[in-house]
Design an enzyme around this catalytic site. Structure first.
Site, PDB file in Angstrom:
ATOM      1  N   ASN A   1     -69.181 -10.003 -28.815  1.00 36.35           N
ATOM      2  CA  ASN A   1     -69.876 -10.966 -27.964  1.00 36.35           C
ATOM      3  C   ASN A   1     -69.572 -12.376 -28.465  1.00 36.35           C
ATOM      4  O   ASN A   1     -70.080 -12.804 -29.496  1.00 36.35           O
ATOM      5  CB  ASN A   1     -71.386 -10.690 -28.007  1.00 36.35           C
ATOM      6  CG  ASN A   1     -72.187 -11.719 -27.217  1.00 36.35           C
ATOM      7  OD1 ASN A   1     -71.643 -12.434 -26.374  1.00 36.35           O
ATOM      8  ND2 ASN A   1     -73.484 -11.789 -27.485  1.00 36.35           N
ATOM      9  N   TRP A   2     -68.743 -13.089 -27.722  1.00 32.57           N
ATOM     10  CA  TRP A   2     -68.330 -14.433 -28.142  1.00 32.57           C
ATOM     11  C   TRP A   2     -69.424 -15.472 -27.939  1.00 32.57           C
ATOM     12  O   TRP A   2     -69.307 -16.591 -28.422  1.00 32.57           O
ATOM     13  CB  TRP A   2     -67.093 -14.865 -27.361  1.00 32.57           C
ATOM     14  CG  TRP A   2     -65.823 -14.190 -27.773  1.00 32.57           C
ATOM     15  CD1 TRP A   2     -65.683 -13.098 -28.602  1.00 32.57           C
ATOM     16  CD2 TRP A   2     -64.499 -14.560 -27.381  1.00 32.57           C
ATOM     17  NE1 TRP A   2     -64.367 -12.765 -28.737  1.00 32.57           N
ATOM     18  CE2 TRP A   2     -63.605 -13.654 -27.994  1.00 32.57           C
ATOM     19  CE3 TRP A   2     -63.976 -15.557 -26.571  1.00 32.57           C
ATOM     20  CZ2 TRP A   2     -62.227 -13.722 -27.817  1.00 32.57           C
ATOM     21  CZ3 TRP A   2     -62.601 -15.628 -26.385  1.00 32.57           C
ATOM     22  CH2 TRP A   2     -61.742 -14.727 -27.011  1.00 32.57           C
ATOM     23  N   LYS A   3     -70.457 -15.128 -27.183  1.00 28.32           N
ATOM     24  CA  LYS A   3     -71.517 -16.084 -26.848  1.00 28.32           C
ATOM     25  C   LYS A   3     -70.878 -17.322 -26.193  1.00 28.32           C
ATOM     26  O   LYS A   3     -69.915 -17.176 -25.449  1.00 28.32           O
ATOM     27  CB  LYS A   3     -72.352 -16.406 -28.078  1.00 28.32           C
ATOM     28  CG  LYS A   3     -72.897 -15.127 -28.739  1.00 28.32           C
ATOM     29  CD  LYS A   3     -73.885 -15.381 -29.819  1.00 28.32           C
ATOM     30  CE  LYS A   3     -74.359 -14.044 -30.385  1.00 28.32           C
ATOM     31  NZ  LYS A   3     -75.425 -14.221 -31.397  1.00 28.32           N
TER      32      LYS A   3
ATOM     33  N   SER B   1     -75.431  -9.455 -37.508  1.00 25.95           N
ATOM     34  CA  SER B   1     -74.647  -9.801 -38.703  1.00 25.95           C
ATOM     35  C   SER B   1     -73.805  -8.637 -39.213  1.00 25.95           C
ATOM     36  O   SER B   1     -73.707  -8.407 -40.424  1.00 25.95           O
ATOM     37  CB  SER B   1     -75.566 -10.337 -39.808  1.00 25.95           C
ATOM     38  OG  SER B   1     -76.193 -11.537 -39.403  1.00 25.95           O
TER      39      SER B   1
ATOM     40  N   GLU C   1     -80.563  -4.798 -31.773  1.00 29.66           N
ATOM     41  CA  GLU C   1     -80.283  -6.012 -32.536  1.00 29.66           C
ATOM     42  C   GLU C   1     -81.597  -6.596 -33.035  1.00 29.66           C
ATOM     43  O   GLU C   1     -82.290  -7.289 -32.283  1.00 29.66           O
ATOM     44  CB  GLU C   1     -79.584  -7.057 -31.657  1.00 29.66           C
ATOM     45  CG  GLU C   1     -78.177  -6.701 -31.242  1.00 29.66           C
ATOM     46  CD  GLU C   1     -77.462  -7.914 -30.666  1.00 29.66           C
ATOM     47  OE1 GLU C   1     -76.456  -8.331 -31.238  1.00 29.66           O
ATOM     48  OE2 GLU C   1     -77.934  -8.452 -29.659  1.00 29.66           O
TER      49      GLU C   1
ATOM     50  N   HIS D   1     -80.157  -9.665 -23.836  1.00 30.68           N
ATOM     51  CA  HIS D   1     -79.876 -10.126 -25.199  1.00 30.68           C
ATOM     52  C   HIS D   1     -81.025 -11.022 -25.673  1.00 30.68           C
ATOM     53  O   HIS D   1     -81.627 -11.753 -24.890  1.00 30.68           O
ATOM     54  CB  HIS D   1     -78.555 -10.889 -25.231  1.00 30.68           C
ATOM     55  CG  HIS D   1     -78.061 -11.172 -26.609  1.00 30.68           C
ATOM     56  ND1 HIS D   1     -78.556 -12.208 -27.371  1.00 30.68           N
ATOM     57  CD2 HIS D   1     -77.128 -10.546 -27.375  1.00 30.68           C
ATOM     58  CE1 HIS D   1     -77.951 -12.213 -28.553  1.00 30.68           C
ATOM     59  NE2 HIS D   1     -77.079 -11.216 -28.579  1.00 30.68           N
TER      60      HIS D   1
ATOM     61  N   GLY E   1     -71.190 -10.331 -33.198  1.00 26.68           N
ATOM     62  CA  GLY E   1     -71.267 -11.729 -32.814  1.00 26.68           C
ATOM     63  C   GLY E   1     -70.183 -12.552 -33.468  1.00 26.68           C
ATOM     64  O   GLY E   1     -69.015 -12.481 -33.108  1.00 26.68           O
ATOM     65  N   GLY E   2     -70.561 -13.344 -34.477  1.00 21.87           N
ATOM     66  CA  GLY E   2     -69.628 -14.278 -35.109  1.00 21.87           C
ATOM     67  C   GLY E   2     -68.348 -13.651 -35.616  1.00 21.87           C
ATOM     68  O   GLY E   2     -67.272 -14.254 -35.524  1.00 21.87           O
TER      69      GLY E   2
ATOM     70  N   GLY F   1     -77.186 -13.692 -36.376  1.00 21.09           N
ATOM     71  CA  GLY F   1     -76.673 -14.991 -36.777  1.00 21.09           C
ATOM     72  C   GLY F   1     -77.279 -15.548 -38.047  1.00 21.09           C
ATOM     73  O   GLY F   1     -77.059 -16.707 -38.382  1.00 21.09           O
TER      74      GLY F   1
END
Length: 252
Positions: free
Chosen positions: A9-11, A211, A167, A95, A232-233, A173
């Site tokens: 998920n690039w957000k 994370s 999540e 989300h 995510g990141g 994050g």
């Protein structure tokens, strides 16, 4: 056997240059990922076409969000049908950032799940508790209610197009991650809730997010009720993302 899925998920991150560099690198290395692992990239909607083109058929795309309405005068919204028209296979629903920043409720999540399923796509319902809820011993109750409400619209023949992503909000994050044991415990509870809804609980993939990185993915994915990750990141770094995709135990 349940689907193994790693979804990035690039957000609200990305650019045309990043798509070329990152997706190209992931595509080139995807041959080293197990054949039973589906690699999904979920970019901002404006880059969906480009990601699909760069993916060369080896990467599935997903939408980060769709409207609860089918069509009409809803400026700025994207419908599930449009996501399908763009070649998406998956859609995230509920989300925590949508819930917290945009006030989306369980009933809105349910309406979006309904639209996604009607369009023939896979709905990935995101659920998770806050730190305050966990410290108050309400985590299981909160997550159970999110699952029951969000999936209340699913008909008997639609469960094959449902995925749940757990999540914990306090881990998204933040660099904090639930231990593999804690994540497994909640995934097991989610499966019990699904079973109580007369869903084919043992056939539904339940992903972990919060994370997830290359150095903790193997421990998480080794748990019996964790079928992959919503990343995510780390999904913005090709080498790390591919390393996560390779982290499933062999021969399972």
């Amino acid at each position: 056997m349940r689907r193994r899925i790693v979804a990035g998920n690039w957000k609200m991150n990305g650019s045309k240059d990043l798509v070329k560099q990152l997706v190209g690198a992931v595509r080139e290395q995807s041959g080293s990922v197990g054949e039973d692992v589906e690699v999904v990239i979920i970019p901002p909607a404006i880059y969906l076409d480009q990601v699909a083109e760069q993916g060369g058929g080896r990467i599935t795309t997903g939408a980060q969000n769709v409207s609860q309405w089918q069509s009409g005068a809803y400026t700025g919204e994207i419908s599930a049908e449009m996501a399908r028209d763009m070649g998406c296979g998956y859609v995230l629903v509920g989300h925590s950032e949508r819930r917290q920043l945009f006030g989306e409720t369980d009933s809105v999540a349910a309406a979006k799940v309904e639209q996604v399923l009607l369009s023939g796509l896979v709905a990935v319902l995101c659920v998770g508790e806050t730190l305050a809820e966990r410290e108050a011993d309400q985590a299981e109750a909160v997550v159970a209610e999110q699952v029951r409400s969000g999936l209340s619209v699913v008909a008997d023949g639609q469960w094959s197009r449902v995925v749940v992503a757990y999540e914990p909000v306090w881990a998204i994050g933040t660099g904090k991650t639930a231990t593999a044991d804690d994540a497994q415990a909640m995934h097991s509870e989610i499966r019990k809730v699904l079973d109580g809804m007369n869903a084919p609980a043992n056939e539904i993939s339940v992903l972990y997010g919060g994370s997830v990185k290359a150095d903790n993915a193997a421990a998480l994915f080794a748990e019996p009720d964790i079928d992959g990750g919503l990343i995510g990141g780390a999904s913005l770094k090709a080498e790390e993302f591919i390393s996560i995709c390779r982290s499933f135990p062999a021969g399972v």
